[in-house]
Design a protein around this motif. Structure first.
Motif, mmCIF file in Angstrom:
data_model
loop_
_atom_site.group_PDB
_atom_site.id
_atom_site.type_symbol
_atom_site.label_atom_id
_atom_site.label_comp_id
_atom_site.label_asym_id
_atom_site.label_seq_id
_atom_site.Cartn_x
_atom_site.Cartn_y
_atom_site.Cartn_z
ATOM 1 N N GLU A 110 41.932 19.602 58.073
ATOM 2 C CA GLU A 110 43.338 19.463 57.719
ATOM 3 C C GLU A 110 43.874 20.789 57.195
ATOM 4 O O GLU A 110 43.116 21.647 56.759
ATOM 5 N N ARG A 111 45.200 20.949 57.228
ATOM 6 C CA ARG A 111 45.816 22.135 56.641
ATOM 7 C C ARG A 111 46.047 21.892 55.165
ATOM 8 O O ARG A 111 46.796 20.985 54.789
ATOM 9 N N PRO A 112 45.422 22.665 54.287
ATOM 10 C CA PRO A 112 45.656 22.466 52.856
ATOM 11 C C PRO A 112 47.080 22.860 52.478
ATOM 12 O O PRO A 112 47.713 23.675 53.159
ATOM 13 N N PRO A 113 47.616 22.296 51.400
ATOM 14 C CA PRO A 113 48.994 22.617 51.001
ATOM 15 C C PRO A 113 49.156 24.024 50.466
ATOM 16 O O PRO A 113 50.275 24.529 50.365
ATOM 17 N N LEU A 114 48.060 24.669 50.101
ATOM 18 C CA LEU A 114 48.074 26.067 49.667
ATOM 19 C C LEU A 114 47.013 26.820 50.461
ATOM 20 O O LEU A 114 45.918 26.306 50.687
ATOM 21 N N ILE A 115 47.342 28.046 50.874
ATOM 22 C CA ILE A 115 46.379 28.896 51.578
ATOM 23 C C ILE A 115 46.404 30.272 50.921
ATOM 24 O O ILE A 115 47.440 30.941 50.891
ATOM 25 N N ALA A 116 45.284 30.693 50.380
ATOM 26 C CA ALA A 116 45.202 31.992 49.700
ATOM 27 C C ALA A 116 45.164 33.126 50.723
ATOM 28 O O ALA A 116 44.424 33.058 51.704
#
Length: 220
Positions: A110-116
């Motif tokens: 899944e695409r996380p809601p935050l991406i560093a």
């Protein structure tokens, strides 16, 4: 560079201004195979892809390090996925798009809601708030380590606009714990590859002087 880059006109314009403001002279093409990256389930803003082409992974003013995208098969120890996990863990539970627990295997599904996408020497995490389906619409979210465990600043710009906002002191405030990039007329970028070349030549990357630690092994 492998794969097509399709940034929006606004994103492309911001990146063009970034190229003028911060020289890519000491950058290196990261040579990312974007099709392979997307095949693993990862998508990124167009200006980040352009950044990897012109600058590569590396550091601005020995302060902020831009992280490369996930690559290879050892994703369990991937830098971006590891810091994304930390960012999601720090996201306050009452915030919109509550992150919760995002181990690597969940990030792959899944695409996380935050991406560093960057870290600072002060320990800040610089991320995209990735709620929108279009990566070029992702604003920047900064976790300031020295501001307290729940301190996040949302900046309504993408990567290029965020960096330009720091260099031009045009944001509401400096969201980073270290003010080294705030109001910086001529910020200097050095890629990780360029730093390795300089160190191999006995030169300190940031001073240009002979490196007193050159040739010294710390493994003994």
């Amino acid at each position: 560079m492998n794969g097509a880059v399709r940034p929006t006109e606004r994103t492309q314009d911001a990146f063009a201004r970034l190229l003028v403001r911060m020289s890519p002279e000491l950058g290196d093409d990261q040579e990312v195979g974007w099709q392979a990256v997307e095949a693993k389930g990862f998508r990124f803003p167009g200006d980040y892809q352009l950044f990897m082409q012109h600058y590569g992974a590396g550091t601005v003013e020995d302060t902020l390090t831009v992280i490369p995208p996930p690559s290879g098969d050892d994703l369990e120890h991937d830098w971006m996925l590891r810091d994304t996990y930390l960012a999601c863990d720090f996201w306050p539970p009452e915030a919109p798009g509550t992150a919760g627990d995002w181990p690597v295997e969940r990030q792959l599904a899944e695409r996380p809601p935050l991406i560093a996408w960057a870290v600072t020497t002060a320990g800040d995490l610089v991320c995209w708030l990735s709620e929108e389906d279009d990566p070029d619409q992702w604003p920047v979210a900064v976790w300031g380590r020295q501001e307290g465990p729940d301190h996040w600043t949302i900046v309504p710009h993408g990567m290029s606009g965020f960096l330009l906002g720091l260099f031009n002191a045009e944001l509401d405030k400096d969201p980073l714990s270290d003010s080294g990039l705030w109001d910086k007329p001529s910020p200097r970028f050095i890629s990780e590859t360029a730093k390795e070349r300089m160190r191999a030549a006995g030169i300190h990357p940031w001073t240009g002087e002979p490196d007193p630690l050159a040739g010294i092994s710390f493994d003994d």
